[in-house]
Design an enzyme around this catalytic site. Structure first.
Site, PDB file in Angstrom:
ATOM      1  N   CYS B  83      40.979  41.123  41.340  1.00 36.97           N
ATOM      2  CA  CYS B  83      40.413  41.108  42.695  1.00 36.97           C
ATOM      3  C   CYS B  83      40.048  42.517  43.154  1.00 36.97           C
ATOM      4  O   CYS B  83      39.482  42.679  44.242  1.00 36.97           O
ATOM      5  CB  CYS B  83      41.393  40.482  43.674  1.00 36.97           C
ATOM      6  SG  CYS B  83      42.020  38.901  43.105  1.00 36.97           S
ATOM      7  N   HIS B 332      37.035  35.593  50.734  1.00 34.54           N
ATOM      8  CA  HIS B 332      37.534  36.374  49.597  1.00 34.54           C
ATOM      9  C   HIS B 332      36.909  35.896  48.280  1.00 34.54           C
ATOM     10  O   HIS B 332      37.558  35.252  47.462  1.00 34.54           O
ATOM     11  CB  HIS B 332      39.067  36.253  49.561  1.00 34.54           C
ATOM     12  CG  HIS B 332      39.744  37.055  48.501  1.00 34.54           C
ATOM     13  ND1 HIS B 332      39.219  38.198  47.950  1.00 34.54           N
ATOM     14  CD2 HIS B 332      40.951  36.877  47.877  1.00 34.54           C
ATOM     15  CE1 HIS B 332      40.060  38.680  47.040  1.00 34.54           C
ATOM     16  NE2 HIS B 332      41.107  37.899  46.969  1.00 34.54           N
TER      17      HIS B 332
END
Lengths: 384, 384
Positions: B83, B332
């Site tokens: 991420c 996200h």
């Protein structure tokens, strides 16, 4: 900009490493390279890898390998450019050291492929092709290369058996490489009788799926002698891209990315093809050897196969290729391959290629190819 | 080393883009950033992405996006740090421009997640964790964060509802961001009544899966005024790593990678936490906001939640966070997130954050986290 040198080289033998995890393969190559450079710490680690997620269920391999190697805290990321990931990682490390943002960095290529079934691996490899316009329609990498090889034979008047010298040369040279996957010679008869995979590509046109990891340590050339008395100068590292889908190329039989990348590299190094003493081609399939020789200026269009037929690609030929086995016989752990090529050129330039040594080699080149030419990285190294 | 500026910013709105392919998302962000910088050509493209292979069957996205954007030939690779991929791509672009190896580069973050079932995405996201020691035993990202949150509550004496201000603040701020996924306020009652996911983490502690792409263009600061009258200086970009597995940390409640990365960034920029006007935290879960605030020096150990409870994280608080919605409400899309954070800080420093503007913002920071802290990238930007 600073000159950059390779001060350490480490390899895990290419093969089927069912007893080693991804992190162990990475540690094997990194620790060997650090020992070779008599180093314990580095500033950063750039890991070239294509399929760790798809084939081992692990992304985030930069941090994982850094930590497992006792280097927790350092900068570490993964670089991906399909089968060109290994040399792309070298390019990123080169940028960091040449630009002065890091002094000592490790660049690695790693792939673990043989734990999975062949069909799974074939599907994963197709992710280097265009998912929407190639893979979705059932094209695998071997079939794309079969189309290219068939077209090349048609355009330039070659027969299937004319490609044999690429495989024979690679297997002969791998006999001298302890890190190669195969140590078995190939005869012309074996080549022509080998099992057909996707006509006209047979088993001996094709490089094997494999596990492996290779690593080199980079440092500013001015610091290199602190670590080794055999530094190898990185004279050029250049990436160029082309369309991912082959049908979208201006000419499917010309690796435009290979030509741009080679021209950039020649310009950086101030040399031309005639100055190069050995050339590691990306022989995933025999046809790619021919296309790479042509794109890099070692043969005219349609003459790459002719160069091999003329006996000019052997260790004492005009341009020795796959000098330690190439993808065909050293093996092709995809994201690692580019770094194996670079490690092998570095060993040649250090005079450490054993019975595979290209005599008097001063300037060596490698061309690492992602997909069927969508990413091409050309690296030129020089003995010092 | 040269100073580096952001000369263009482009974003695709975060959301469920079932009608856009990966290459279209990438082109959307890249073309918007190029228009913003009044540019047509760049030297290189570095694409941050985590899951293109696992979720869309496409690796090799660097070359693919470059070609689709009409930039065939240029250097283009993918950068992966789970991420943290987005800000890691900025770090690589920063190295290239600061070191003088490229002049104008595009750095992108991209992810396409919503075409797949949630269970598939959850499994894919677990590839950011340790495959052998975490994911294999059934730990998902939400469960790892639930363990951390439970331990934090136990160690520091907080209740579940004390985490509400992080979600409430993020959703309030997203109201002002046209590129945010959610435009809905959250009340304390909604927060405490939200569906439990992995106790104590409920739906409103958690950021949503999403599709998106964001891009910024980098150039030497000395050239920036040729392209824009609102350049934003990159004062620092620093990556640090930690163990991938949380159980292997010295202290699971301290983001050592976050602290090292922040300290490196503060040293590069010659500033400290008191100089920072806004801070984009990586609020994948509310607990990560607290841990990031503590690692970066904005709160003492165990006081990150207290800072939020004291009303200090709003647009006019001591340290505004998630000023345009954060991961929680902007969304996200994992490999894109770090670049959205950077794009948002850049817009704040250009004074273009609309009703979400942090008044008088001169120095902004973003912390992008890979896994549960194994890779942390801290970026500090300054208005010019």
């Amino acid at each position: 900009m600073r000159d950059v040198s390779i001060i350490g080289v480490g390899q895990v033998p290419v093969g089927e490493h069912w007893d080693m995890s991804l992190r162990e393969l990475g540690y094997g190559a990194l620790s060997a390279a650090l020992r070779d450079a008599r180093l314990e710490r580095i500033d950063a680690l750039y890991v070239g890898n294509m399929l760790s997620g798809e084939l081992t269920g692990q992304e985030h391999v930069g941090a994982m390998i850094a930590d497992f190697a006792g280097l927790r805290g350092i900068e570490a990321v993964k670089i991906e450019a399909a089968c060109g990931s290994g040399a792309a990682a070298l390019r990123i490390g080169y940028i960091a050291v040449a630009g002065g943002l890091a002094d000592v960095v490790a660049v690695m290529g790693i792939e673990k492929m043989t734990d999975k079934q062949g069909s799974t691996v074939t599907s994963a490899l197709a992710m280097a092709a265009d998912g929407d316009y190639e893979a979705l329609h059932g094209l695998s990498f071997v079939s794309i290369n079969a189309l290219l090889m068939r077209r090349y034979m048609h355009e330039h008047g070659y027969k299937k058996e004319d490609f044999a010298p690429f495989a024979i040369n690679a297997h002969a040279n791998a006999m001298n490489n302890p890190n190669a996957m195969f140590h078995s010679r190939v005869t012309p008869k074996q080549f022509i009788e080998a099992k057909m995979i996707a006509d006209p590509i047979n088993l001996l046109d094709s490089s094997p799926i494999a596990d492996g990891a290779a690593c080199v340590i980079l440092a500013p050339a001015a610091m290199a002698k602190e670590f080794t008395n055999r530094p190898v100068r990185v004279r050029a590292s250049a990436i160029a891209t082309d369309s991912v889908a082959v049908h979208d190329r201006r000419d499917p039989l010309f690796l435009e990315g290979g030509a741009i990348s080679a021209h950039k590299a020649y310009a950086m190094a101030g040399v031309g093809p005639n100055d190069i003493d050995l050339f590691e081609v990306h022989d995933a399939f025999t046809i790619m050897s021919a296309l790479s020789l042509e794109a890099a200026g070692f043969a005219a269009r349609g003459k790459g196969v002719g160069l091999a037929l003329d006996g000019q690609i052997g260790l004492d030929g005009r341009i020795p290729i796959t000098t330690l086995g190439g993808l065909k016989a050293r093996g092709h752990p995809v994201g690692a391959t580019g770094m194996y090529q670079i490690a092998e050129v570095a060993l040649q330039l250090r005079g450490e290629a054993g019975a595979g040594q290209v005599s008097g080699a001063r300037l060596g080149m490698a061309q690492n190819i992602g997909g069927s030419g969508a990413t091409v990285i050309t690296t030129i190294l020089e003995a010092s």
